[in-house]
Design a protein around this motif. Structure first.
Motif, PDB file in Angstrom:
ATOM      1  N   PHE A  62       8.877   3.394  -8.274  1.00  0.00           N
ATOM      2  CA  PHE A  62       7.620   2.770  -7.874  1.00  0.00           C
ATOM      3  C   PHE A  62       7.924   2.035  -6.575  1.00  0.00           C
ATOM      4  O   PHE A  62       8.752   1.125  -6.565  1.00  0.00           O
ATOM      5  N   PRO A  64       6.319  -0.068  -3.915  1.00  0.00           N
ATOM      6  CA  PRO A  64       5.283  -0.848  -3.232  1.00  0.00           C
ATOM      7  C   PRO A  64       5.764  -1.412  -1.894  1.00  0.00           C
ATOM      8  O   PRO A  64       6.943  -1.710  -1.730  1.00  0.00           O
ATOM      9  N   GLU A  65       4.811  -1.540  -1.000  1.00  0.00           N
ATOM     10  CA  GLU A  65       5.095  -2.271   0.221  1.00  0.00           C
ATOM     11  C   GLU A  65       4.777  -3.739  -0.085  1.00  0.00           C
ATOM     12  O   GLU A  65       3.665  -4.031  -0.534  1.00  0.00           O
ATOM     13  N   ASN A  67       3.289  -6.250   0.834  1.00  0.00           N
ATOM     14  CA  ASN A  67       2.325  -6.811   1.795  1.00  0.00           C
ATOM     15  C   ASN A  67       1.057  -7.289   1.093  1.00  0.00           C
ATOM     16  O   ASN A  67       0.020  -7.463   1.713  1.00  0.00           O
ATOM     17  N   HIS A  71      -2.578  -4.360  -7.728  1.00  0.00           N
ATOM     18  CA  HIS A  71      -3.853  -4.298  -8.437  1.00  0.00           C
ATOM     19  C   HIS A  71      -3.820  -3.221  -9.511  1.00  0.00           C
ATOM     20  O   HIS A  71      -2.789  -2.561  -9.720  1.00  0.00           O
ATOM     21  N   GLY A  73      -4.887  -0.313  -9.665  1.00  0.00           N
ATOM     22  CA  GLY A  73      -4.466   1.024  -9.215  1.00  0.00           C
ATOM     23  C   GLY A  73      -2.947   1.139  -9.208  1.00  0.00           C
ATOM     24  O   GLY A  73      -2.387   2.156  -9.649  1.00  0.00           O
ATOM     25  N   HIS A  74      -2.279   0.081  -8.749  1.00  0.00           N
ATOM     26  CA  HIS A  74      -0.818   0.088  -8.799  1.00  0.00           C
ATOM     27  C   HIS A  74      -0.339   0.130 -10.244  1.00  0.00           C
ATOM     28  O   HIS A  74       0.686   0.742 -10.539  1.00  0.00           O
ATOM     29  N   SER A  77       0.085   3.535 -11.334  1.00  0.00           N
ATOM     30  CA  SER A  77       1.287   4.138 -10.772  1.00  0.00           C
ATOM     31  C   SER A  77       2.560   3.600 -11.460  1.00  0.00           C
ATOM     32  O   SER A  77       3.496   4.356 -11.727  1.00  0.00           O
ATOM     33  N   THR A 265       0.062   9.349  -4.265  1.00  0.00           N
ATOM     34  CA  THR A 265      -1.363   9.647  -4.362  1.00  0.00           C
ATOM     35  C   THR A 265      -1.741  10.746  -3.365  1.00  0.00           C
ATOM     36  O   THR A 265      -1.009  11.039  -2.420  1.00  0.00           O
ATOM     37  N   ARG A 300      -5.616   9.006  -7.112  1.00  0.00           N
ATOM     38  CA  ARG A 300      -5.545   7.564  -7.279  1.00  0.00           C
ATOM     39  C   ARG A 300      -6.621   7.101  -8.256  1.00  0.00           C
ATOM     40  O   ARG A 300      -7.588   7.811  -8.518  1.00  0.00           O
ATOM     41  N   LEU A 301      -6.440   5.921  -8.791  1.00  0.00           N
ATOM     42  CA  LEU A 301      -7.439   5.358  -9.692  1.00  0.00           C
ATOM     43  C   LEU A 301      -8.593   4.765  -8.897  1.00  0.00           C
ATOM     44  O   LEU A 301      -8.380   3.943  -8.003  1.00  0.00           O
ATOM     45  N   LYS A 310      -6.348  -3.365  -0.501  1.00  0.00           N
ATOM     46  CA  LYS A 310      -5.656  -4.643  -0.321  1.00  0.00           C
ATOM     47  C   LYS A 310      -6.349  -5.492   0.744  1.00  0.00           C
ATOM     48  O   LYS A 310      -6.444  -6.704   0.625  1.00  0.00           O
TER      49      LYS A 310
HETATM   50  P1  ATP Z   1      -1.314   0.110   1.661  1.00  0.00           P
HETATM   51  O1  ATP Z   1      -2.620   0.461   2.243  1.00  0.00           O
HETATM   52  O2  ATP Z   1      -0.862  -1.268   1.975  1.00  0.00           O
HETATM   53  O3  ATP Z   1      -0.235   1.154   1.793  1.00  0.00           O
HETATM   54  P2  ATP Z   1      -1.256   0.846  -1.109  1.00  0.00           P
HETATM   55  O4  ATP Z   1      -2.304   0.498  -2.103  1.00  0.00           O
HETATM   56  O5  ATP Z   1      -0.965   2.252  -0.814  1.00  0.00           O
HETATM   57  O6  ATP Z   1      -1.662   0.028   0.136  1.00  0.00           O
HETATM   58  P3  ATP Z   1       1.555   0.499  -1.695  1.00  0.00           P
HETATM   59  O7  ATP Z   1       2.293  -0.768  -1.853  1.00  0.00           O
HETATM   60  O8  ATP Z   1       1.966   1.415  -0.620  1.00  0.00           O
HETATM   61  O9  ATP Z   1       0.040   0.090  -1.538  1.00  0.00           O
HETATM   62  O10 ATP Z   1       1.480   1.263  -3.090  1.00  0.00           O
HETATM   63  C1  ATP Z   1       2.556   1.426  -3.954  1.00  0.00           C
HETATM   64  C2  ATP Z   1       2.317   2.610  -4.840  1.00  0.00           C
HETATM   65  O11 ATP Z   1       1.130   2.450  -5.605  1.00  0.00           O
HETATM   66  C3  ATP Z   1       2.148   3.878  -4.016  1.00  0.00           C
HETATM   67  O12 ATP Z   1       2.982   4.882  -4.580  1.00  0.00           O
HETATM   68  C4  ATP Z   1       0.696   4.227  -4.160  1.00  0.00           C
HETATM   69  O13 ATP Z   1       0.503   5.602  -4.143  1.00  0.00           O
HETATM   70  C5  ATP Z   1       0.332   3.610  -5.519  1.00  0.00           C
HETATM   71  N1  ATP Z   1      -1.095   3.254  -5.569  1.00  0.00           N
HETATM   72  C6  ATP Z   1      -1.750   2.416  -4.747  1.00  0.00           C
HETATM   73  N2  ATP Z   1      -3.073   2.370  -5.062  1.00  0.00           N
HETATM   74  C7  ATP Z   1      -3.246   3.198  -6.113  1.00  0.00           C
HETATM   75  C8  ATP Z   1      -4.384   3.591  -6.914  1.00  0.00           C
HETATM   76  N3  ATP Z   1      -5.622   3.120  -6.679  1.00  0.00           N
HETATM   77  N4  ATP Z   1      -4.179   4.457  -7.927  1.00  0.00           N
HETATM   78  C9  ATP Z   1      -2.935   4.919  -8.186  1.00  0.00           C
HETATM   79  N5  ATP Z   1      -1.841   4.606  -7.484  1.00  0.00           N
HETATM   80  C10 ATP Z   1      -1.979   3.750  -6.457  1.00  0.00           C
END
Ligand code: ATP
Ligand code: MG
Length: 605
Positions: A62, A64-65, A67, A71, A73-74, A77, A265, A300-301, A310
């Motif tokens: 997993f 995440p950035e 930043n 939420h 959606g994460h 994941s 995603t 994605r969700l 974000k």
């Molecule tokens: P950013 O626009 O800052 O990149 P992001 O929502 O993609 O925002 P990340 O920190 O890059 O944030 O996400 C971490 C992981 O969570 C990634 O693998 C991304 O695909 C997944 N993810 C983010 N949003 C969703 C979502 N709505 N549904 C499922 N997985 C998600």
């Protein structure tokens, strides 16, 4: 498209197959990754080759950035990546994708660690800790860039940003080669080192992969892989003034960590050819272990009534539309937690919505349904009066000898149906009944509408768990507002005594006694947006804010709630599920409960 609420699960269907499971199972059957080695930490081909056969059957991550706050959606994941690793004898890494120095911070790093742990997952396995940060790989990424240059696969481009954009072409026009594309590897290497050594200004040059300016996939038209940016990184400080681009960094991060299945995603689908191209170049140069990881995309969700961008969530916080990242109306994991969602309910939700390859909307009621299902058999029951009016039993002294007389009443903390076989039920709740009790204002009507069964003059109802009473009337103030409801208590009708059923009651109503009720602040949360797709099609999501998403009431609750600790969940009979607020409950002796959700799905009905 909105999916209908999922049906209640039956035993065994919670691990439904999906296309990701099928991919993993096929790889396990074929032994695609059986020959991999693992040296106990991420590293290049030589490092891993010196290791033992990888004890993990698969590795997911997993990434995440750091930043912002995570939420819902994460959460999908997280459940997916950690859940699949768990189910297939693998290991899931938590990796901070911290290659972009400008927007990242340790505050976000810490909040992400907390969120993943709270959801019930761990990156510790077989005695080692699989928490990594991409910035630790900057050294390798730089080395790999030099190797690409030496192999004729990358060049330093010094076109202006405008020229670069214009020369990239578009869907119908092929791109044009940069005048810098023909530089020799030696020239490129020297120039790239000057970039690294701070000899060029920010933005003066980029390193680009040399692939195909005419590719129908614009992502393959010599994508930039390194840029110059003088920024202090929260982890590496000022060591670097060049930083890798995300599309270059991510495949390398996966490969160094020996990830087998890299799930992301759908918007990354067009990046997959570059992911594969890059890892092929670096494995053929023997820099990275083989076989390389593979990327797979899932939808994605999207959750109705919720935004998951974000940037927009930050706007709600910064403009004080909500009380912070952990406001119980926020779809952040800290918000859901404060609202009263449980890790189990979120895991159940992730399992139930499954994974697909096409985007759709999940109805918010599916998430709420998972929470009700989790709490139904766990949350202790309690009575609470949220809109109180006093009811006085005018004949109390006549029946019991004194106005001060009180009696104990008992009710089960959990209904019989919630107790599993062989399990000891929790102790009963005990509360008093006296001459005066608090009831819900809506439980009395001076002139009852048709079909009304609760209190009106002449009607007989039961105070749930207490006595049967007959309503006799009310007192009102100068504005006609009811200030007191009057009734007569009927002797020998107490619940649980032989005479309990001697008088037929038309209804049972909830109440708490004035003598032992506890004052509580109750925060009645509702959805933050009143539009199911608040930001669809570029709509102004702020105009969709639900003006009634928070109503605070002063309530009376039963004395069993005196021992409630922050995060404890209850079912307030007839009102829904509530949680003792994890921030404010107990502060200065004040009781504060948040409504998590109602008892039934009543939205829009
Ligand atoms: P950013 O626009 O800052 O990149 P992001 O929502 O993609 O925002 P990340 O920190 O890059 O944030 O996400 C971490 C992981 O969570 C990634 O693998 C991304 O695909 C997944 N993810 C983010 N949003 C969703 C979502 N709505 N549904 C499922 N997985 C998600
Ligand atoms: Mg992202």
């Amino acid at each position: 498209m909105t999916s209908p609420a999922a049906p209640a699960p039956t035993e065994g269907d919670t691990k439904a197959s999906n296309f990701l499971r099928q991919i993993i199972e096929a790889d396990l059957d074929k032994g695609t990754y059986a020959s991999r080695r693992w040296a106990g930490s991420p590293g290049d081909a030589a490092h891993q080759a010196a290791g033992q056969p990888d004890p993990a059957k698969i590795r997911t991550r997993f990434p995440p950035e750091p930043n912002g706050y995570l939420h819902v959606g994460h959460a999908k994941s997280i459940c997916l990546n950690f859940g699949l690793a768990r189910d297939y004898g693998g290991i899931c890494h938590l990796r901070f994708d911290d290659t972009n120095p400008e927007k990242e911070s340790t505050e976000f790093v810490n909040s992400i660690v907390d969120a993943v742990q709270w959801l019930g997952f761990s990156w510790e396995s077989q005695g080692s800790n699989h928490l990594y940060q991409a910035s630790d790989y900057f050294g390798f990424m730089y080395r790999a860039a030099e190797a690409l240059i030496e192999g004729g696969h990358a060049y330093v481009d010094e076109q202006s940003a405008d020229d670069m954009r214009a020369n990239r072409g578009d869907f119908t026009t092929p791109g044009k080669d940069s005048p810098f594309r023909g530089r020799t590897p030696a020239e490129n290497l020297a120039r790239f080192r000057e970039m690294r050594d701070g000899k060029l200004a920010d933005g003066a040059a980029v390193l680009r992969a040399k692939i195909d300016m005419a590719s129908p996939n614009i992502n393959l038209r010599d994508p930039a892989i390194y840029r110059i940016r003088r920024a202090t990184h929260h982890h590496t400080g000022d060591t670097w003034c060049i930083y890798p681009m995300y599309t270059y960094a991510h495949p390398i991060e996966d490969a160094l960590e020996q990830i087998t299945h890299s799930f992301c995603t759908l918007e990354f689908e067009d990046q997959r050819p570059f992911y594969d191209w890059l890892l092929e170049r670096l494995t053929e140069a023997s820099l990275l272990a083989s076989p390389p990881p593979r990327q797979y995309e899932f939808a994605r969700l999207n959750l109705t009534y919720v935004i998951t961008s974000k940037r927009k969530l930050a706007q709600l916080v910064n403009e004080k539309r909500v009380a912070g990242w952990d406001d119980p109306r926020m779809p952040t994991i800290v918000g859901l937690r404060r609202r009263g969602y449980t890790p189990d309910s979120i895991q159940l939700f992730a399992e139930r919505i499954g994974v697909t390859k096409s985007d759709s909307w999940i109805d918010y009621s599916v998430l709420e349904g998972c929470l009700r299902e989790d709490l139904e058999n766990k949350a202790h029951r309690a009575m609470a009066v949220l809109d109180p009016v006093k009811l006085v039993m005018t004949n109390w002294a006549e029946v019991f000898g004194s106005d001060a007389h009180t009696e104990d009443c008992t009710q089960p903390a959990l209904p019989h149906s919630a107790i599993a076989e062989g399990q000891t039920p929790p102790p009963d709740r005990v509360f008093k009944i006296g001459k005066e009790v608090w009831i819900e204002r809506e439980d009395f009507e001076e002139v009852p509408p048709k079909g009304y069964k609760r209190l009106f003059p002449g009607n007989v109802v039961r105070l749930k768990g207490g006595y049967v009473i007959e309503c006799t009337g009310c007192a009102k103030d100068a504005n006609g507002q009811v200030t007191e409801v009057h009734a007569k208590v009927i002797a020998n009708t107490k619940s649980g005594t032989p005479g309990a059923d001697s008088v037929k009651a038309k209804a049972a109503i909830t109440w708490v006694a004035a003598v032992d009720a506890i004052a509580a602040e109750v925060r009645l949360y509702d959805r933050l947006f009143s539009d199911p797709h608040p930001d669809a099609g570029g709509k102004d999501f702020l105009s969709a804010l639900n003006p009634n998403s928070l109503k605070v009431v002063q309530a009376w609750v039963e004395p069993s709630l005196a021992s409630a600790k922050p995060d404890d969940k209850f079912q307030f009979e007839r009102h829904g599920y509530f949680v003792a607020d994890r921030v404010d409950h107990g502060v200065g002796g004040k009781a504060v409960f948040n409504r998590v959700t109602g008892l039934k799905d009543s939205w829009g009905k």
